[in-house]
Design an enzyme around this catalytic site. Structure first.
Site, PDB file in Angstrom:
ATOM      1  N   ASP A  94       0.807  -1.229   0.000  1.00 60.20           N
ATOM      2  CA  ASP A  94       0.000   0.000   0.000  1.00 60.20           C
ATOM      3  C   ASP A  94       0.839   1.278   0.000  1.00 60.20           C
ATOM      4  O   ASP A  94       0.353   2.344   0.386  1.00 60.20           O
ATOM      5  CB  ASP A  94      -0.951   0.001   1.205  1.00 60.20           C
ATOM      6  CG  ASP A  94      -0.208   0.076   2.531  1.00 60.20           C
ATOM      7  OD1 ASP A  94       1.001  -0.203   2.549  1.00 60.20           O
ATOM      8  OD2 ASP A  94      -0.840   0.398   3.544  1.00 60.20           O
ATOM      9  N   GLU A  95       2.079   1.202  -0.454  1.00 57.41           N
ATOM     10  CA  GLU A  95       2.936   2.382  -0.388  1.00 57.41           C
ATOM     11  C   GLU A  95       3.989   2.294  -1.482  1.00 57.41           C
ATOM     12  O   GLU A  95       4.509   1.215  -1.779  1.00 57.41           O
ATOM     13  CB  GLU A  95       3.609   2.443   0.984  1.00 57.41           C
ATOM     14  CG  GLU A  95       4.413   3.690   1.231  1.00 57.41           C
ATOM     15  CD  GLU A  95       4.939   3.737   2.662  1.00 57.41           C
ATOM     16  OE1 GLU A  95       5.333   4.825   3.102  1.00 57.41           O
ATOM     17  OE2 GLU A  95       4.961   2.693   3.339  1.00 57.41           O
TER      18      GLU A  95
END
Length: 341
Positions: A94-95
Site C-alpha cells: 500500500d505504499e
C-alpha cells in the site's frame, strides 16, 4: 494509501463508513492489520492485539481481512502510478515512491501530478490516499505521513531543514525505542538536535554506520534513487495458533503447509534458497530461530520441508517440543536466481 485494508473492506461494507473499524480476525490471538481513522482516535493501531483494541474502543467493528482483495486493489493502484511515471518503487502492498522529475512536461508540476494521481485512484478504485512531495525519499515519506488522511503535503527542497528540524527523533528511519532512549540521554530530542550533534559524538552513541546515516538524513541528505526493481531478501510464512499446540504431528503438518507456500513463492519468483530457517514462539512468548545453509540451493517443497522438520526436531528432543508452541514459521533466505548454480 490511507487505512488500506479497512478502506478496501468498506467498499463492500459501506454501512460501516464513519464507524471505528479494524481489519482483524476476531480470535483471542489475532492482532489488528489495519484500523480506520475513527478507530485510531481511540488509540487503536496496527499490530495491536484485538483484546487491547476492544478495551480501548468497545464499539469497534472487526472485519475479517481477505488478503487477495488487497493484492488486487494494490495492483490496480500501482498500475495507475505507472501511467504517470515508469519510475515506481513499491515499498509494500500500500505504499510506493514515484520519481516524477521526467513527467512534468506531460502532467505539469509535481503538486499537480499529485492531485491528478489522487483523483485517478479515487475515480477508478474509490480508495483514498495521501501524497508527500519532496526532493528526497526520506522527506517525501515523512510528508505523506503528515498529510494523512487524504491530504497532499509538498516540502520544497529549500525548506527541507525547516520541515525536519522540529520533528521528534523517533520520526527518523532507523530510530527505534532503544536508539531513542540512547539519544535522549545525550539531550538529543529533535531531528534538529541530531543534525547539530558532532558526528564523532554520534558514533559513540549509535555506532559508525548508523551515525553517518542518521546524520545525513537529519541534515536533509538522502542520495537514494527510486529503484524500480526490488530484490527479495527472503521469503517465508508463519502461523499463530488460536490455541497453543504441543502435538508434534500437528506441528509437522503446519511446517509442511508453510514449506509448501514458501516453495511455491520461490518458484513463482524464479528463485532458489541457500538457507532455510524456522521460527518458533513458545507459550511463554520466548522466540527462537534456527537455520541451515544447504549444500545446493533449492526451491523444492520436499527439500524445504525436510530441512524445516529437522531443524524443529533439534528443538524437540525425544519427539516432543519442550513447551507448547504459540507460533511457528518457515523462511527461505540467501535467495539467488533459479538455476544459477
Amino acid at each position: 494509501m490511507d487505512a488500506f485494508f479497512v478502506s478496501v473492506e468498506l467498499l463492500d461494507r459501506p454501512e460501516l463508513r464513519g464507524l471505528p473499524v479494524a481489519a482483524a480476525h476476531d480470535t483471542s490471538r489475532s492482532v489488528v492489520s489495519s484500523a480506520s481513522y475513527e478507530a485510531r482516535k481511540f488509540g487503536v493501531r496496527s499490530a495491536m492485539p484485538i483484546a487491547r483494541a476492544r478495551q480501548l474502543c468497545p464499539q469497534i467493528v472487526f472485519v475479517t481481512p481477505v488478503f487477495e482483495k488487497y493484492r488486487v486493489a494494490s495492483r490496480a493502484v500501482m498500475g495507475i502510478f505507472r501511467e504517470f511515471t515508469p519510475l515506481v518503487e513499491p515499498l509494500s502492498i500500500d505504499e510506493a515512491f514515484l520519481d516524477v522529475a521526467g513527467s512534468v512536461g506531460l502532467f505539469g508540476p509535481p503538486i499537480e501530478i499529485a492531485r491528478q494521481i489522487k483523483e485517478r485512484v479515487f475515480q477508478e478504485t474509490r480508495l483514498p490516499l495521501s501524497v508527500g512531495l519532496a526532493g528526497t525519499k526520506f522527506v517525501a515519506k515523512l510528508a505523506s505521513q503528515r498529510a494523512k488522511p487524504e491530504g497532499i503535503l509538498e516540502i520544497p527542497p529549500a525548506r527541507t531543514l525547516e520541515f525536519l528540524q522540529p520533528l521528534p527523533i523517533k520520526a527518523m528511519w532507523g530510530v527505534g525505542a532503544a536508539t531513542e532512549r540512547a539519544l535522549k540521554t545525550r539531550a538529543i530530542h529533535t531531528v534538529g538536535d541530531l543534525a547539530r550533534e558532532p558526528l564523532a559524538s554520534l558514533r559513540q552513541i549509535v555506532g559508525n554506520a548508523s551515525a553517518e546515516r542518521l546524520h545525513d538524513l537529519a541534515n536533509g541528505r538522502d542520495a537514494r534513487d527510486v529503484e524500480t526493481t526490488r530484490v527479495e531478501k527472503s521469503i517465508g510464512h508463519e502461523e499463530t495458533f488460536a490455541v497453543d499446540v504441543a502435538d508434534t504431528a500437528e506441528l509437522e503438518r503446519e511446517l509442511l503447509r508453510l514449506s509448501t507456500r514458501t516453495s511455491e513463492r520461490l518458484r513463482d519468483a524464479g528463485l532458489e534458497a541457500r538457507t532455510i530457517a524456522i521460527k518458533v514462539r513458545w507459550d511463554t512468548f520466548e522466540t527462537v530461530t534456527r537455520s541451515r545453509t544447504l549444500q545446493e540451493p533449492t526451491n523444492a517443497t520436499q527439500r524445504v520441508y525436510r530441512t524445516a522438520r529437522e531443524l524443529f526436531a533439534a528443538l524437540a528432543p525425544g519427539g516432543r517440543p519442550p513447551r507448547p508452541v504459540r507460533l511457528i514459521g518457515v523462511r527461505a533466505e540467501q535467495l539467488i536466481p533459479a538455476g544459477s548454480e
